[in-house]
Design a protein around this motif. Structure first.
Motif, PDB file in Angstrom:
ATOM      1  N   ALA A 203     -66.766 -66.013  80.215  1.00 51.49           N
ATOM      2  CA  ALA A 203     -66.453 -65.205  81.399  1.00 51.49           C
ATOM      3  C   ALA A 203     -65.598 -64.001  81.028  1.00 51.49           C
ATOM      4  CB  ALA A 203     -65.740 -66.064  82.445  1.00 51.49           C
ATOM      5  N   GLY A 204     -64.622 -64.208  80.124  1.00 50.10           N
ATOM      6  CA  GLY A 204     -63.768 -63.105  79.702  1.00 50.10           C
ATOM      7  C   GLY A 204     -64.541 -62.016  78.981  1.00 50.10           C
ATOM      8  N   LYS A 205     -65.462 -62.408  78.089  1.00 53.03           N
ATOM      9  CA  LYS A 205     -66.268 -61.421  77.373  1.00 53.03           C
ATOM     10  C   LYS A 205     -67.205 -60.683  78.332  1.00 53.03           C
ATOM     11  CE  LYS A 205     -66.206 -63.699  72.863  1.00 53.03           C
ATOM     12  NZ  LYS A 205     -67.007 -64.345  71.810  1.00 53.03           N
ATOM     13  N   SER A 206     -67.722 -61.397  79.313  1.00 53.97           N
ATOM     14  CA  SER A 206     -68.574 -60.744  80.301  1.00 53.97           C
ATOM     15  C   SER A 206     -67.782 -59.701  81.090  1.00 53.97           C
ATOM     16  CB  SER A 206     -69.181 -61.788  81.249  1.00 53.97           C
ATOM     17  OG  SER A 206     -69.965 -61.183  82.244  1.00 53.97           O
ATOM     18  N   LEU A 207     -66.521 -60.017  81.399  1.00 52.21           N
ATOM     19  CA  LEU A 207     -65.662 -59.067  82.112  1.00 52.21           C
ATOM     20  C   LEU A 207     -65.433 -57.808  81.276  1.00 52.21           C
ATOM     21  CD1 LEU A 207     -64.004 -59.003  84.811  1.00 52.21           C
ATOM     22  CD2 LEU A 207     -62.047 -59.734  83.467  1.00 52.21           C
ATOM     23  N   LEU A 208     -65.233 -57.986  79.972  1.00 58.79           N
ATOM     24  CA  LEU A 208     -65.025 -56.840  79.081  1.00 58.79           C
ATOM     25  C   LEU A 208     -66.290 -55.999  78.956  1.00 58.79           C
ATOM     26  CD1 LEU A 208     -62.998 -58.629  76.260  1.00 58.79           C
ATOM     27  CD2 LEU A 208     -62.099 -57.061  77.980  1.00 58.79           C
ATOM     28  N   ARG A 209     -67.456 -56.658  78.885  1.00 55.82           N
ATOM     29  CA  ARG A 209     -68.715 -55.911  78.798  1.00 55.82           C
ATOM     30  C   ARG A 209     -68.949 -55.103  80.066  1.00 55.82           C
ATOM     31  NH1 ARG A 209     -70.631 -60.806  76.590  1.00 55.82           N
ATOM     32  NH2 ARG A 209     -71.580 -61.332  78.592  1.00 55.82           N
ATOM     33  N   GLU A 210     -68.633 -55.690  81.221  1.00 56.33           N
ATOM     34  CA  GLU A 210     -68.802 -54.971  82.482  1.00 56.33           C
ATOM     35  C   GLU A 210     -67.907 -53.733  82.540  1.00 56.33           C
ATOM     36  OE1 GLU A 210     -70.656 -55.339  85.268  1.00 56.33           O
ATOM     37  OE2 GLU A 210     -71.862 -56.904  84.330  1.00 56.33           O
ATOM     38  N   ALA A 211     -66.762 -53.785  81.843  1.00 50.42           N
ATOM     39  CA  ALA A 211     -65.838 -52.649  81.827  1.00 50.42           C
ATOM     40  C   ALA A 211     -66.252 -51.585  80.818  1.00 50.42           C
ATOM     41  CB  ALA A 211     -64.422 -53.128  81.512  1.00 50.42           C
ATOM     42  N   GLY A 212     -67.313 -51.828  80.055  1.00 53.44           N
ATOM     43  CA  GLY A 212     -67.827 -50.815  79.141  1.00 53.44           C
ATOM     44  C   GLY A 212     -67.564 -51.072  77.677  1.00 53.44           C
TER      45      GLY A 212
END
Length: 301
Positions: A203-212
Motif C-alpha cells: 500500500a505504501g509503494k502504491s501511494l508513492l507511485r500515485e504521487a509520481g
C-alpha cells in the motif's frame, strides 16, 4: 464535519505566498481561523455561508475577512461565483480539467489548496485500497526483519533471462492465483490497522507511485529509511501505516517527517538534530515528484 483531527501545514509556503504576504498581520491571523472552519466543513475546504456568518463564526471583523477576499486568499463569491477548475499536471504534461467546486447560485467560499489536496487524497486513496483487482503479494512477510519484505534482485544487463516458465512453475503460478482470488474478499474488508506487514509495504509503494515516484525508486526509498531507522524495527512500519490512513498530498515528505517525529520521541535529545540533518541530506533532491510544494500556493491554490 471532517473526522480528521489535523491538516498539513507548510511553514515555507506560508512565508512565501505572495497573496498572503500582501495581507495585514491581523488578516493573516484571521486566515488561520478560517482554515480551521474550512477543515471542519462537511464539504471539505468549502463553506456555503454568507460572508457575514463566516466572519461571525471565526470571531473576526468583516474588514479583515473582506481583506482576505480582496487579496485573493479566500476565494469565492456571495452569488453566482465561478466554478473552481483544476488542471492536473504530471511529467510536464497537462491532464483533463476537473471541476472541484461548483459555485451554484448561493454563497460559496473556499480554499483552493484544501479542495485540491482533498481531491488528490481521495484519488490516491482509491489506488491503495485492496479489492479483488488490487491485492498485496501472496508470500508471507518475514516479521523478524526491520525493513520491507525481501524482494527478488533485478537482473543486470547481459544476464540470461530464460525462455519463460516451465510446466511445473506454470502450474504453481496457477494454483497461487486461485488462492489469491479466494482470499480477495477478506483482504478487501481490512482496515489499515489490520493489514499485515507485506500488505502495508504494498500500500505504501502504491501511494508513492500515485504521487509520481518511479517504480524502481519506491523500493530504494523505503529501504533507505529502513536502514536509517534500523534501531527502531517498528518505526518505519508505523510511519507507512499513518501515511496509508492520512493519504497526504506529499507522501514522501510525510513519511520522512513521521519517521523523524517518532524517532525523536525515542532518542536522546542530543542525537535528534544530527540524525534529522543526515536523513534530509541523503533524501533531498533524490526523488522528483509529479507536483511540488515549493510553488508557494499551498495556502490559497
Amino acid at each position: 464535519m471532517s473526522d480528521r483531527p489535523a491538516f498539513q501545514f507548510y511553514p515555507k509556503d506560508w512565508r512565501n505566498n505572495a497573496k498572503l504576504r500582501r495581507c495585514s498581520p491581523a488578516a493573516r491571523g484571521v486566515w488561520v481561523d478560517l482554515l480551521c472552519l474550512l477543515h471542519d466543513s462537511d464539504e471539505y475546504g468549502v463553506l456555503r455561508w454568507p460572508l457575514k456568518e463566516i466572519a461571525q463564526a471565526a470571531g473576526a471583523s468583516m474588514a479583515h475577512v473582506r481583506e482576505l477576499v480582496d487579496k485573493g486568499v479566500l476565494k469565492g463569491a456571495e452569488r453566482r461565483g465561478e466554478d473552481y477548475i483544476h488542471t492536473p499536471r504530471h511529467a510536464g504534461k497537462a491532464g483533463e480539467p476537473v471541476a472541484l467546486v461548483s459555485a451554484g447560485d448561493g454563497p460559496c467560499w473556499y480554499s483552493s489548496r484544501f479542495v485540491k489536496d482533498e481531491w488528490l487524497r481521495q484519488r490516491r486513496g482509491a489506488g491503495t485500497r485492496f479489492d479483488s483487482e488490487n491485492q498485496p503479494p501472496s508470500r508471507s512477510p518475514n516479521l523478524s526483519q526491520s525493513g520491507p519484505p525481501n524482494e527478488p534482485p533485478n537482473r543486470r544487463v547481459g544476464e540470461p533471462q530464460g525462455d519463460g516458465p516451465s510446466i511445473a512453475s506454470s502450474s504453481a503460478t496457477s494454483g497461487s492465483s486461485e488462492a489469491n482470488a479466494s482470499a480477495a474478499g477478506a483482504a478487501a474488508a481490512k482496515t489499515p490497522a489490520e493489514l499485515t506487514k507485506a500488505e502495508l509495504w504494498a500500500a505504501g509503494k502504491s501511494l508513492l507511485r500515485e504521487a509520481g515516484m518511479p517504480e524502481a525508486q519506491c523500493g530504494s526509498f523505503i529501504g533507505k529509511l529502513a536502514g536509517d531507522y534500523k534501531a527502531y524495527p517498528d518505526l518505519l512500519l508505523e510511519a507507512v501505516r499513518t501515511a496509508v490512513v492520512e493519504q497526504p498530498a506529499d507522501p514522501v515528505s510525510f513519511i520522512v517527517a513521521t519517521c523523524q517525529r517518532l524517532a525523536g520521541k525515542r532518542q536522546p535529545t542530543s542525537t535528534r538534530a544530527a540524525e534529522r540533518k543526515q536523513t534530509m541530506a541523503a533524501l533531498g533532491g533524490e526523488f522528483v515528484m509529479g507536483e511540488s510544494h515549493a510553488t508557494g500556493d499551498v495556502i490559497d491554490a
